[in-house]
Motif scaffolding. Structure first.
Motif, PDB file in Angstrom:
ATOM      1  N   ASP A 308       0.816  -1.224   0.000  1.00  0.00           N
ATOM      2  CA  ASP A 308       0.000   0.000   0.000  1.00  0.00           C
ATOM      3  C   ASP A 308       0.844   1.265   0.000  1.00  0.00           C
ATOM      4  N   HIS A 311       1.699   3.646  -3.075  1.00  0.00           N
ATOM      5  CA  HIS A 311       0.770   4.651  -3.592  1.00  0.00           C
ATOM      6  C   HIS A 311       0.364   5.673  -2.538  1.00  0.00           C
ATOM      7  N   ALA A 312       0.739   5.431  -1.286  1.00  0.00           N
ATOM      8  CA  ALA A 312       0.253   6.293  -0.200  1.00  0.00           C
ATOM      9  C   ALA A 312       0.772   7.717  -0.312  1.00  0.00           C
ATOM     10  N   GLU A 314       1.763   9.453  -3.007  1.00  0.00           N
ATOM     11  CA  GLU A 314       1.164  10.212  -4.109  1.00  0.00           C
ATOM     12  C   GLU A 314      -0.311  10.507  -3.862  1.00  0.00           C
ATOM     13  N   ARG A 315      -0.968   9.663  -3.042  1.00  0.00           N
ATOM     14  CA  ARG A 315      -2.374   9.917  -2.716  1.00  0.00           C
ATOM     15  C   ARG A 315      -2.537  10.888  -1.552  1.00  0.00           C
ATOM     16  N   GLY A 316      -1.425  11.341  -0.984  1.00  0.00           N
ATOM     17  CA  GLY A 316      -1.501  12.297   0.118  1.00  0.00           C
ATOM     18  C   GLY A 316      -1.928  11.699   1.441  1.00  0.00           C
ATOM     19  N   GLU A 317      -1.696  10.394   1.630  1.00  0.00           N
ATOM     20  CA  GLU A 317      -2.093   9.737   2.876  1.00  0.00           C
ATOM     21  C   GLU A 317      -1.071   9.931   3.990  1.00  0.00           C
ATOM     22  N   ASP A 319       1.123  12.187   6.382  1.00  0.00           N
ATOM     23  CA  ASP A 319       1.073  13.541   6.908  1.00  0.00           C
ATOM     24  C   ASP A 319       1.894  13.603   8.195  1.00  0.00           C
ATOM     25  N   TRP A 342       0.248   7.974   8.912  1.00  0.00           N
ATOM     26  CA  TRP A 342      -0.264   7.437   7.656  1.00  0.00           C
ATOM     27  C   TRP A 342      -1.758   7.239   7.826  1.00  0.00           C
ATOM     28  N   HIS A 344      -4.314   5.563   6.573  1.00  0.00           N
ATOM     29  CA  HIS A 344      -4.578   4.417   5.702  1.00  0.00           C
ATOM     30  C   HIS A 344      -6.082   4.346   5.412  1.00  0.00           C
ATOM     31  N   PRO A 345      -6.459   4.089   4.170  1.00  0.00           N
ATOM     32  CA  PRO A 345      -7.888   4.133   3.822  1.00  0.00           C
ATOM     33  C   PRO A 345      -8.732   3.070   4.524  1.00  0.00           C
ATOM     34  N   HIS A 371       9.968  12.802   2.050  1.00  0.00           N
ATOM     35  CA  HIS A 371       8.603  13.336   2.014  1.00  0.00           C
ATOM     36  C   HIS A 371       8.232  13.952   3.365  1.00  0.00           C
TER      37      HIS A 371
END
Length: 554
Positions: A308, A311-312, A314-317, A319, A342, A344-345, A371
């Protein structure tokens, strides 16, 4: 409070010990009162005729001390009257009398016996431990009863094929409220918290929910729903419990930890509650994360997270939050540490530990570190006036330090952000092994020469502590939370903390204690000369709005 006088029932709430004297005269033996006071307790003296079981059970005292050295028969009768009330509240009944009366006192209901004043300190200590043990048993029984009701609800929901979410909630700093405003204020505060929790559960789950308060400041929430409801209840509870609560008219901010678990195929209520409890335990042991989410049974979490994580970013997850660092001498917030989160969705917010472990598994450690540094600096650069002068601490990994040309790369990143070098501290973790100490020392010396400060993080948890102290140019030493929390333990534990602080001071380093959660820990650290602290005693990891609100309130 004056020694040797008769006090009101309200005083019992504050002292917790009732002294019933059967010696002649209007006041008890002053030597006895002095001996009790020297143990750190202030006795409330009542007349023998007021020593009834019902009155004791109705009060807040948990230890009754009967001085019967001159009136053994009356003492035994009083013990028999008091014993039911003492037992009803899980208290202790300590009798001071001749050794020959010990067995008779026990038969009358006494839990402890002491033959002279010289042994009173040990007798009271044993009585206090008895009260603590009984309180734990009673809390455990109540927890089992309340969790049993929630468990039955979960079993019925699962039996009808409905997915369930369970959240365990634990609050901290309630002891400070009780100390500052009294237990009635603490009780009212818990009722307000209970209302907030119920409102959050109803908002997310509607009528398909059940909540219960367990012992002390612990709660459990269960509701029917899947991943969406799990994320929603986590956010709702975090938001509801992050707001100050009024205690005796004063706003109080409590520390919050949450453990969340979702039902899986084959789950029963016991398994679901157990996983939520384990997640809560992980949150309490974390670096400041409010929420921990239980991973599915039989799944290797790092393998899932590693996939996961690609892609985290680039998806802005990914912080950051900020945990305050407080100057002990003044109580002022003087700095913050940037902590990665993180969002996470499906698993909800995850702290730095699982995030970096997943990054290592996926070979994304350097990309993740870059990042987090960028967004930390970008956020700090935009801080409002309330945060002027506050230092920012950023964590560097062992992989960062090993990178060729990292110092110049990092300083360019700092300058490009606009954040002042003089207000920046870089933290290196002692648990992340640095293979080339000479190269690390040169890099850190470069950063210090450019205006940054350097801290060694998690000190005391690895095997190379002394080597790091000798080889690396440092400004701060941060004591690991495990060592900080041991300071309330044995004298040997305090010697270890004292030795670490003394060693740091002899090297010219300021000391920051991590994981401070109780006022007792802070008092002991202050007595040993610690300079700063961070932890849930003041605040966990905060969003920028919460941080600004705290600073403006100061």
């Amino acid at each position: 409070m004056k020694q040797g006088t008769i006090h009101s029932r309200e005083d019992v709430v504050a002292t917790g010990i009732v002294l019933i004297s059967f010696r002649p005269g209007p006041v008890p033996d002053s030597a006895l009162v002095d001996a009790v006071v020297q143990t750190g307790r202030q006795p409330v003296v009542v007349q023998p005729e007021d020593a009834s079981a019902n009155r004791f059970a109705a009060g807040a005292a948990r230890i009754a001390l009967i001085d019967a050295r001159d009136a053994p028969d009356i003492m035994l009768a009083a013990a028999e009257r008091l014993a039911p009330g003492v037992e009803a509240v899980g208290g202790a009944l300590l009798v001071l009398s001749a050794p020959a009366l010990a067995m008779r006192a026990s038969d009358a209901g006494a839990t402890h016996h002491c033959s002279d004043i010289a042994a009173l300190s040990a007798g009271l200590a044993l009585a206090a431990r008895h009260v603590e043990r009984m309180a734990g048993d009673r809390r455990g029984a109540r927890d089992a009863e309340m969790a049993g009701g929630v468990g039955g609800w979960i079993e019925r929901a699962i039996g009808h094929g409905r997915p369930c979410v369970v959240v365990m909630v634990s609050l901290s700093r309630l002891d400070l409220v009780n100390a500052a405003h009294g237990r009635p204020a603490g009780t009212m505060l818990l009722r307000a918290i209970d209302s907030r929790i119920r409102a959050a559960a109803a908002e997310v789950f509607g009528e398909a929910t059940i909540t219960a308060r367990l012992s002390g400041s612990n709660f459990v929430v269960a509701g029917m729903g899947g991943a969406g409801e799990a994320a929603a209840i986590a956010a709702a509870l975090e938001g509801a419990l992050a707001r100050p609560v009024l205690a005796a008219g004063s706003p109080v901010l409590l520390g919050t930890r949450l453990g969340l678990a979702r039902s899986e195929m084959g789950d029963d209520a016991a398994a679901l509650l157990r996983r939520a409890s384990e997640a809560l335990a992980e949150a309490k042991a974390s670096d400041g994360a409010v929420l921990r989410v239980a991973h599915p049974q039989g799944v290797a979490p790092l393998d899932v997270l590693g996939v996961d994580l690609h892609h985290a970013i680039e998806r802005g997850e990914i912080d950051v939050l900020f945990q305050p660092q407080v100057e002990i001498a003044t109580g002022r917030i003087v700095g913050v540490e940037a902590l990665a989160r993180w969002y996470h969705p499906t698993l909800g917010p995850l702290g730095a530990e699982p995030l970096f472990a997943a990054a290592e598994r996926a070979d994304l450690g350097i990309a993740l570190s870059d990042h987090i540094q960028r967004i930390s600096l970008a956020r700090a650069t935009r801080w409002p006036q309330a945060l002027d002068g506050v230092r920012l601490s950023i964590n560097l990994t062992a992989a960062d330090i090993a990178r060729a040309g990292f110092a110049e790369m990092f300083l360019k990143r700092v300058d490009a952000s606009g954040f002042p070098r003089g207000r920046l501290t870089v933290e290196i973790t002692e648990t992340g092994m640095i293979e080339n100490l000479d190269a690390a020392a040169a890099l850190l010396a470069h950063l210090r020469g450019a205006g940054c400060r350097v801290a060694i993080d998690d000190f005391g948890t690895g095997y190379s502590s002394l080597a790091y102290l000798k080889a690396l140019p440092l400004d701060y030493l941060k004591i690991d939370r495990a060592i900080t929390q041991d300071i309330e333990g044995s004298p040997r534990d305090r010697v270890v903390v004292r030795g670490v602080i003394a060693m740091a001071q002899s090297l010219g380093l300021a000391v920051i204690a991590e994981g401070v959660e109780t006022s007792a820990q802070l008092a002991l650290l202050a007595a040993e000369g610690c300079n700063y602290y961070q932890g849930f005693l003041r605040a966990g990891a905060l969003g920028e709005a919460q941080l600004v609100a705290i600073m403006e309130s100061e």
